[in-house]
Motif scaffolding. Structure first.
Motif, PDB file in Angstrom:
ATOM      1  N   GLU A 176       1.276 -14.175  -3.520  1.00 46.84           N
ATOM      2  CA  GLU A 176       2.321 -14.713  -4.390  1.00 46.84           C
ATOM      3  C   GLU A 176       2.049 -14.475  -5.871  1.00 46.84           C
ATOM      4  O   GLU A 176       2.948 -14.587  -6.703  1.00 46.84           O
ATOM      5  N   LYS A 177       0.820 -14.122  -6.212  1.00 47.40           N
ATOM      6  CA  LYS A 177       0.494 -13.833  -7.617  1.00 47.40           C
ATOM      7  C   LYS A 177       1.075 -12.507  -8.090  1.00 47.40           C
ATOM      8  O   LYS A 177       1.029 -12.191  -9.274  1.00 47.40           O
ATOM      9  N   GLY A 178       1.606 -11.718  -7.160  1.00 49.90           N
ATOM     10  CA  GLY A 178       2.235 -10.461  -7.535  1.00 49.90           C
ATOM     11  C   GLY A 178       1.491  -9.264  -6.985  1.00 49.90           C
ATOM     12  O   GLY A 178       0.382  -9.381  -6.476  1.00 49.90           O
ATOM     13  N   VAL A 179       2.126  -8.109  -7.100  1.00 53.30           N
ATOM     14  CA  VAL A 179       1.551  -6.878  -6.564  1.00 53.30           C
ATOM     15  C   VAL A 179       1.069  -5.989  -7.701  1.00 53.30           C
ATOM     16  O   VAL A 179       1.493  -6.112  -8.843  1.00 53.30           O
ATOM     17  N   VAL A 180       0.161  -5.088  -7.360  1.00 48.17           N
ATOM     18  CA  VAL A 180      -0.336  -4.094  -8.305  1.00 48.17           C
ATOM     19  C   VAL A 180       0.757  -3.061  -8.540  1.00 48.17           C
ATOM     20  O   VAL A 180       1.349  -2.538  -7.592  1.00 48.17           O
ATOM     21  N   LYS A 181       1.019  -2.755  -9.801  1.00 50.81           N
ATOM     22  CA  LYS A 181       2.073  -1.809 -10.149  1.00 50.81           C
ATOM     23  C   LYS A 181       1.597  -0.365 -10.142  1.00 50.81           C
ATOM     24  O   LYS A 181       2.404   0.567 -10.042  1.00 50.81           O
ATOM     25  N   ALA A 182       0.297  -0.142 -10.285  1.00 43.90           N
ATOM     26  CA  ALA A 182      -0.238   1.222 -10.303  1.00 43.90           C
ATOM     27  C   ALA A 182       0.039   1.915  -8.980  1.00 43.90           C
ATOM     28  O   ALA A 182       0.214   1.278  -7.936  1.00 43.90           O
ATOM     29  N   ALA A 183       0.074   3.244  -9.020  1.00 47.27           N
ATOM     30  CA  ALA A 183       0.185   4.013  -7.782  1.00 47.27           C
ATOM     31  C   ALA A 183      -1.031   3.741  -6.904  1.00 47.27           C
ATOM     32  O   ALA A 183      -2.113   3.410  -7.406  1.00 47.27           O
ATOM     33  N   SER A 184      -0.863   3.877  -5.601  1.00 47.51           N
ATOM     34  CA  SER A 184      -1.992   3.621  -4.710  1.00 47.51           C
ATOM     35  C   SER A 184      -1.915   4.531  -3.499  1.00 47.51           C
ATOM     36  O   SER A 184      -0.844   4.952  -3.068  1.00 47.51           O
ATOM     37  N   VAL A 185      -3.090   4.835  -2.954  1.00 49.26           N
ATOM     38  CA  VAL A 185      -3.186   5.558  -1.686  1.00 49.26           C
ATOM     39  C   VAL A 185      -4.165   4.795  -0.810  1.00 49.26           C
ATOM     40  O   VAL A 185      -5.247   4.402  -1.259  1.00 49.26           O
ATOM     41  N   HIS A 186      -3.761   4.546   0.429  1.00 46.90           N
ATOM     42  CA  HIS A 186      -4.521   3.716   1.352  1.00 46.90           C
ATOM     43  C   HIS A 186      -4.967   4.573   2.532  1.00 46.90           C
ATOM     44  O   HIS A 186      -4.143   5.072   3.300  1.00 46.90           O
ATOM     45  N   LEU A 187      -6.283   4.748   2.652  1.00 48.90           N
ATOM     46  CA  LEU A 187      -6.853   5.533   3.733  1.00 48.90           C
ATOM     47  C   LEU A 187      -7.337   4.559   4.802  1.00 48.90           C
ATOM     48  O   LEU A 187      -8.249   3.757   4.553  1.00 48.90           O
ATOM     49  N   ILE A 188      -6.725   4.620   5.972  1.00 51.06           N
ATOM     50  CA  ILE A 188      -6.958   3.630   7.017  1.00 51.06           C
ATOM     51  C   ILE A 188      -7.487   4.324   8.272  1.00 51.06           C
ATOM     52  O   ILE A 188      -6.850   5.248   8.796  1.00 51.06           O
ATOM     53  N   GLY A 189      -8.653   3.891   8.741  1.00 48.48           N
ATOM     54  CA  GLY A 189      -9.234   4.459   9.947  1.00 48.48           C
ATOM     55  C   GLY A 189      -8.461   4.043  11.185  1.00 48.48           C
ATOM     56  O   GLY A 189      -8.209   2.854  11.400  1.00 48.48           O
ATOM     57  N   GLU A 190      -8.074   5.015  11.996  1.00 49.74           N
ATOM     58  CA  GLU A 190      -7.278   4.740  13.184  1.00 49.74           C
ATOM     59  C   GLU A 190      -7.980   3.765  14.120  1.00 49.74           C
ATOM     60  O   GLU A 190      -7.346   2.895  14.730  1.00 49.74           O
ATOM     61  N   ASP A 191      -9.308   3.890  14.236  1.00 44.33           N
ATOM     62  CA  ASP A 191     -10.080   3.054  15.147  1.00 44.33           C
ATOM     63  C   ASP A 191     -10.926   2.008  14.415  1.00 44.33           C
ATOM     64  O   ASP A 191     -11.869   1.457  14.994  1.00 44.33           O
ATOM     65  N   ASP A 192     -10.591   1.742  13.182  1.00 43.65           N
ATOM     66  CA  ASP A 192     -11.339   0.768  12.389  1.00 43.65           C
ATOM     67  C   ASP A 192     -11.090  -0.635  12.939  1.00 43.65           C
ATOM     68  O   ASP A 192      -9.930  -1.059  13.050  1.00 43.65           O
ATOM     69  N   PRO A 193     -12.140  -1.387  13.300  1.00 42.93           N
ATOM     70  CA  PRO A 193     -11.916  -2.755  13.775  1.00 42.93           C
ATOM     71  C   PRO A 193     -11.267  -3.650  12.727  1.00 42.93           C
ATOM     72  O   PRO A 193     -10.694  -4.680  13.057  1.00 42.93           O
ATOM     73  N   TRP A 194     -11.367  -3.247  11.450  1.00 47.46           N
ATOM     74  CA  TRP A 194     -10.716  -3.998  10.370  1.00 47.46           C
ATOM     75  C   TRP A 194      -9.392  -3.365   9.950  1.00 47.46           C
ATOM     76  O   TRP A 194      -8.874  -3.662   8.886  1.00 47.46           O
ATOM     77  N   ARG A 195      -8.825  -2.533  10.806  1.00 44.16           N
ATOM     78  CA  ARG A 195      -7.546  -1.888  10.455  1.00 44.16           C
ATOM     79  C   ARG A 195      -6.445  -2.893  10.102  1.00 44.16           C
ATOM     80  O   ARG A 195      -5.696  -2.669   9.137  1.00 44.16           O
ATOM     81  N   PRO A 196      -6.295  -4.008  10.848  1.00 45.78           N
ATOM     82  CA  PRO A 196      -5.267  -4.979  10.444  1.00 45.78           C
ATOM     83  C   PRO A 196      -5.461  -5.486   9.019  1.00 45.78           C
ATOM     84  O   PRO A 196      -4.481  -5.779   8.317  1.00 45.78           O
TER      85      PRO A 196
END
Length: 241
Positions: A176-196
């Motif tokens: 609720e404090k707001g979102v980051v306005k800068a551009a972003s790229v998120h690299l997510i491991g398909e089998d990462d146990p912390w993927r959620p």
């Protein structure tokens, strides 16, 4: 005499929990190899000692101390970390990042981006969000060596990660404090146990300026060249390079 080349802009690298800046240099070497011709890469150490993180041993045996940015094992401990104020860990890191930008004889060095892995990704998100807040409050002149244009979040975790009512309440309150306005790229491991958690962290960034790349692998820096190349393209585009 030849005119000195202007200094490269700075990218700040924030390691995951249970590692260190020196370990992260090795873990991120493939991404760094593509970024280093364009940027100065600055790796920072977290302030708190902890056990070695997932996957760190045995390869990095004897490479301690192992460090973390925040104790996020319980909601009340993590809530203390996100608190704002001169004595807070996040605000100390904000000041450290702002201090990296400087003016010199050949021009000003600017911090233009943050690369964070795992816990370092959510910490990087909050640092950039607070830096953007300073700009909105007209305080940009104090931190004129900082102009964050891009965030790279690799296998990131989210503020108040995990389940339970208290964690969910903390997560929603932080969002609720707001979102980051800068551009972003998120690299997510398909089998990462912390993927959620990585997918939850995406919500903290401007929907129109974020890119998500899912790669084959677990909780790790991506090895595939195409993944790193796409991430670098986002960084270069955001920085006008």
């Amino acid at each position: 005499m030849p005119t000195p080349s202007p200094p490269k802009p700075i990218l700040v690298f924030l390691h995951g929990a249970g590692t260190s800046a020196s370990i992260f240099r090795l873990q991120s070497r493939r991404l760094a190899a593509q970024l280093s011709p364009h940027f100065d890469l600055v790796y920072l150490d977290a302030p708190h000692a902890c056990p070695a993180g997932p996957g760190v041993l045995p390869f990095f045996e004897g490479c301690g101390p192992y460090l973390r940015w925040v104790d996020d094992e319980a909601p009340e401990r993590e809530r203390a970390y996100w608190a704002e104020g001169e004595g807070g860990d996040v605000d100390r890191l904000v000041r450290e990042v702002r201090g990296l930008g400087s003016s010199g004889g050949s021009g000003r060095r600017r911090v233009v981006g943050v690369v964070g892995f795992s816990q370092g990704a959510k910490v990087g998100m909050e640092v950039v969000r607070r830096l953007e807040g300073m700009g909105r409050m007209g305080e940009e002149e104090e931190g004129n060596g900082v102009d964050v244009k891009v965030v790279v979040a690799v296998c990131g975790t989210a503020p108040f990660q995990g389940g339970g009512d208290e964690r969910e309440k903390g997560f929603r309150g932080s969002l609720e404090k707001g979102v980051v306005k800068a551009a972003s790229v998120h690299l997510i491991g398909e089998d990462d146990p912390w993927r959620p958690e990585s997918e939850k962290l995406v919500e903290f960034f401007d929907e129109a300026r974020r890119k998500v790349i899912v790669f084959e692998g677990g909780h790790q820096m991506p090895a595939a060249e195409w993944v790193n190349t796409q991430a670098v393209r986002v960084v270069l585009d955001a920085c006008g390079l």
